[in-house]
Design a protein around this motif. Structure first.
Motif, PDB file in Angstrom:
ATOM      1  N   TYR A  14     -38.555  -6.648 -30.639  1.00 56.63           N
ATOM      2  CA  TYR A  14     -38.371  -6.601 -32.090  1.00 56.63           C
ATOM      3  C   TYR A  14     -39.022  -5.343 -32.647  1.00 56.63           C
ATOM      4  O   TYR A  14     -40.046  -4.884 -32.149  1.00 56.63           O
ATOM      5  N   ASP A  15     -38.453  -4.817 -33.743  1.00 56.96           N
ATOM      6  CA  ASP A  15     -39.091  -3.698 -34.423  1.00 56.96           C
ATOM      7  C   ASP A  15     -40.077  -4.226 -35.467  1.00 56.96           C
ATOM      8  O   ASP A  15     -40.315  -5.435 -35.556  1.00 56.96           O
ATOM      9  N   GLU A  16     -40.622  -3.322 -36.282  1.00 54.60           N
ATOM     10  CA  GLU A  16     -41.638  -3.714 -37.264  1.00 54.60           C
ATOM     11  C   GLU A  16     -41.083  -4.580 -38.390  1.00 54.60           C
ATOM     12  O   GLU A  16     -41.838  -5.188 -39.138  1.00 54.60           O
ATOM     13  N   HIS A  17     -39.765  -4.679 -38.492  1.00 51.98           N
ATOM     14  CA  HIS A  17     -39.135  -5.503 -39.524  1.00 51.98           C
ATOM     15  C   HIS A  17     -38.644  -6.854 -38.968  1.00 51.98           C
ATOM     16  O   HIS A  17     -37.991  -7.605 -39.687  1.00 51.98           O
ATOM     17  N   GLY A  18     -38.922  -7.117 -37.711  1.00 53.75           N
ATOM     18  CA  GLY A  18     -38.510  -8.370 -37.105  1.00 53.75           C
ATOM     19  C   GLY A  18     -37.066  -8.375 -36.628  1.00 53.75           C
ATOM     20  O   GLY A  18     -36.514  -9.418 -36.317  1.00 53.75           O
ATOM     21  N   ARG A  19     -36.451  -7.201 -36.563  1.00 57.31           N
ATOM     22  CA  ARG A  19     -35.079  -7.086 -36.085  1.00 57.31           C
ATOM     23  C   ARG A  19     -35.079  -6.506 -34.669  1.00 57.31           C
ATOM     24  O   ARG A  19     -36.086  -5.982 -34.207  1.00 57.31           O
ATOM     25  N   THR A  20     -33.946  -6.577 -34.030  1.00 52.01           N
ATOM     26  CA  THR A  20     -33.813  -5.977 -32.710  1.00 52.01           C
ATOM     27  C   THR A  20     -34.100  -4.485 -32.811  1.00 52.01           C
ATOM     28  O   THR A  20     -33.530  -3.791 -33.648  1.00 52.01           O
ATOM     29  N   ALA A  21     -34.990  -3.990 -31.941  1.00 54.46           N
ATOM     30  CA  ALA A  21     -35.387  -2.581 -31.989  1.00 54.46           C
ATOM     31  C   ALA A  21     -34.254  -1.685 -31.524  1.00 54.46           C
ATOM     32  O   ALA A  21     -33.564  -1.987 -30.550  1.00 54.46           O
ATOM     33  N   LEU A  22     -34.083  -0.588 -32.243  1.00 56.98           N
ATOM     34  CA  LEU A  22     -33.068   0.404 -31.903  1.00 56.98           C
ATOM     35  C   LEU A  22     -33.745   1.707 -31.516  1.00 56.98           C
ATOM     36  O   LEU A  22     -34.915   1.922 -31.823  1.00 56.98           O
ATOM     37  N   THR A  23     -33.009   2.584 -30.853  1.00 56.00           N
ATOM     38  CA  THR A  23     -33.535   3.874 -30.451  1.00 56.00           C
ATOM     39  C   THR A  23     -32.442   4.925 -30.566  1.00 56.00           C
ATOM     40  O   THR A  23     -31.275   4.590 -30.757  1.00 56.00           O
ATOM     41  N   ASP A  24     -32.822   6.190 -30.408  1.00 56.32           N
ATOM     42  CA  ASP A  24     -31.839   7.272 -30.492  1.00 56.32           C
ATOM     43  C   ASP A  24     -31.139   7.465 -29.136  1.00 56.32           C
ATOM     44  O   ASP A  24     -31.521   6.856 -28.137  1.00 56.32           O
ATOM     45  N   ASP A  25     -30.129   8.305 -29.120  1.00 54.07           N
ATOM     46  CA  ASP A  25     -29.312   8.495 -27.919  1.00 54.07           C
ATOM     47  C   ASP A  25     -30.104   9.048 -26.744  1.00 54.07           C
ATOM     48  O   ASP A  25     -29.900   8.637 -25.605  1.00 54.07           O
ATOM     49  N   ASP A  26     -31.029   9.988 -26.983  1.00 53.43           N
ATOM     50  CA  ASP A  26     -31.793  10.591 -25.884  1.00 53.43           C
ATOM     51  C   ASP A  26     -32.720   9.577 -25.220  1.00 53.43           C
ATOM     52  O   ASP A  26     -32.826   9.519 -24.003  1.00 53.43           O
ATOM     53  N   ASP A  27     -33.399   8.765 -26.041  1.00 54.35           N
ATOM     54  CA  ASP A  27     -34.274   7.734 -25.471  1.00 54.35           C
ATOM     55  C   ASP A  27     -33.444   6.660 -24.771  1.00 54.35           C
ATOM     56  O   ASP A  27     -33.855   6.125 -23.739  1.00 54.35           O
ATOM     57  N   HIS A  28     -32.278   6.371 -25.304  1.00 53.53           N
ATOM     58  CA  HIS A  28     -31.404   5.381 -24.676  1.00 53.53           C
ATOM     59  C   HIS A  28     -30.958   5.854 -23.290  1.00 53.53           C
ATOM     60  O   HIS A  28     -30.922   5.065 -22.339  1.00 53.53           O
ATOM     61  N   LEU A  29     -30.661   7.140 -23.152  1.00 49.84           N
ATOM     62  CA  LEU A  29     -30.290   7.692 -21.846  1.00 49.84           C
ATOM     63  C   LEU A  29     -31.446   7.573 -20.866  1.00 49.84           C
ATOM     64  O   LEU A  29     -31.268   7.189 -19.715  1.00 49.84           O
ATOM     65  N   ARG A  30     -32.662   7.856 -21.330  1.00 53.16           N
ATOM     66  CA  ARG A  30     -33.845   7.693 -20.475  1.00 53.16           C
ATOM     67  C   ARG A  30     -33.996   6.231 -20.055  1.00 53.16           C
ATOM     68  O   ARG A  30     -34.299   5.933 -18.905  1.00 53.16           O
ATOM     69  N   ASP A  31     -33.759   5.323 -20.982  1.00 53.90           N
ATOM     70  CA  ASP A  31     -33.824   3.893 -20.667  1.00 53.90           C
ATOM     71  C   ASP A  31     -32.794   3.516 -19.603  1.00 53.90           C
ATOM     72  O   ASP A  31     -33.083   2.723 -18.694  1.00 53.90           O
ATOM     73  N   MET A  32     -31.593   4.084 -19.701  1.00 52.95           N
ATOM     74  CA  MET A  32     -30.556   3.787 -18.706  1.00 52.95           C
ATOM     75  C   MET A  32     -30.934   4.326 -17.332  1.00 52.95           C
ATOM     76  O   MET A  32     -30.695   3.675 -16.310  1.00 52.95           O
ATOM     77  N   VAL A  33     -31.567   5.510 -17.278  1.00 57.14           N
ATOM     78  CA  VAL A  33     -32.042   6.052 -16.007  1.00 57.14           C
ATOM     79  C   VAL A  33     -33.053   5.095 -15.391  1.00 57.14           C
ATOM     80  O   VAL A  33     -32.988   4.780 -14.198  1.00 57.14           O
ATOM     81  N   GLU A  34     -33.975   4.613 -16.190  1.00 64.55           N
ATOM     82  CA  GLU A  34     -34.991   3.672 -15.709  1.00 64.55           C
ATOM     83  C   GLU A  34     -34.349   2.408 -15.148  1.00 64.55           C
ATOM     84  O   GLU A  34     -34.769   1.888 -14.108  1.00 64.55           O
ATOM     85  N   GLN A  35     -33.319   1.913 -15.803  1.00 62.44           N
ATOM     86  CA  GLN A  35     -32.641   0.713 -15.317  1.00 62.44           C
ATOM     87  C   GLN A  35     -31.951   0.966 -13.976  1.00 62.44           C
ATOM     88  O   GLN A  35     -32.003   0.118 -13.084  1.00 62.44           O
ATOM     89  N   VAL A  36     -31.323   2.118 -13.816  1.00 59.14           N
ATOM     90  CA  VAL A  36     -30.683   2.444 -12.531  1.00 59.14           C
ATOM     91  C   VAL A  36     -31.737   2.545 -11.433  1.00 59.14           C
ATOM     92  O   VAL A  36     -31.560   2.008 -10.335  1.00 59.14           O
ATOM     93  N   LEU A  37     -32.853   3.192 -11.724  1.00 57.18           N
ATOM     94  CA  LEU A  37     -33.887   3.401 -10.709  1.00 57.18           C
ATOM     95  C   LEU A  37     -34.505   2.098 -10.219  1.00 57.18           C
ATOM     96  O   LEU A  37     -34.708   1.917  -9.021  1.00 57.18           O
ATOM     97  N   PHE A  38     -34.807   1.200 -11.135  1.00 54.47           N
ATOM     98  CA  PHE A  38     -35.612   0.037 -10.764  1.00 54.47           C
ATOM     99  C   PHE A  38     -34.844  -1.279 -10.710  1.00 54.47           C
ATOM    100  O   PHE A  38     -35.449  -2.344 -10.611  1.00 54.47           O
ATOM    101  N   THR A  39     -33.523  -1.217 -10.730  1.00 56.65           N
ATOM    102  CA  THR A  39     -32.721  -2.413 -10.530  1.00 56.65           C
ATOM    103  C   THR A  39     -32.262  -2.426  -9.080  1.00 56.65           C
ATOM    104  O   THR A  39     -31.757  -1.429  -8.568  1.00 56.65           O
ATOM    105  N   SER A  40     -32.453  -3.544  -8.425  1.00 55.12           N
ATOM    106  CA  SER A  40     -32.013  -3.683  -7.034  1.00 55.12           C
ATOM    107  C   SER A  40     -30.573  -4.176  -6.998  1.00 55.12           C
ATOM    108  O   SER A  40     -30.200  -5.045  -7.800  1.00 55.12           O
TER     109      SER A  40
END
Length: 125
Positions: A14-40
């Motif tokens: 959740y974000d500071e307003h109690g809603r689902t947290a959002l991010t920008d495109d660059d951070d989202h790409l980094r998040d996707m890299v992390e998911q590829v790396l650490f998902t079996s």
């Protein structure tokens, strides 16, 4: 000018307003890299071949052959799952003192910007 937040942030929270947290495109790409790396592979129900199995390779005896296999496996997974979004420029994987560290430099295809990121995970004993 700030980049609009249009993607779900990972890990989900959740974000500071109690809603689902959002991010920008660059951070989202980094998040996707992390998911590829650490998902079996086999961990995702509808995509059983998603991921790269990096955490499983850490338990093999350390050798130059293992280092080459890990780098090849990670590069191939990033190319397969995110190749249309990024180009891997450099990659280094190290397992030290119970911690797995991945240092990655990549070019974002959409903007042609270069980004470096370090991903770490504690390796279970």
């Amino acid at each position: 000018m700030t980049t609009p937040r249009t993607q779900l942030d990972f890990p989900w929270h959740y974000d500071e307003h109690g809603r689902t947290a959002l991010t920008d495109d660059d951070d989202h790409l980094r998040d996707m890299v992390e998911q590829v790396l650490f998902t079996s592979p086999g961990e995702r129900v509808n995509r059983p071949d998603f991921g790269c199995g990096l955490l499983q390779l850490v338990f093999a005896p350390n050798s130059p052959e293992l280092a080459a296999a890990v780098e090849f496996t990670v590069r191939a997974a990033l190319q397969r799952w995110l190749g249309d979004l990024l180009e891997v420029l450099s990659l280094e994987v190290a397992a030290e003192d119970g911690t797995l560290r991945v240092d990655l430099a990549y070019a974002v295809r959409r903007t042609a910007t270069t980004t470096t990121a370090t991903f770490t995970r504690e390796v279970p004993a």
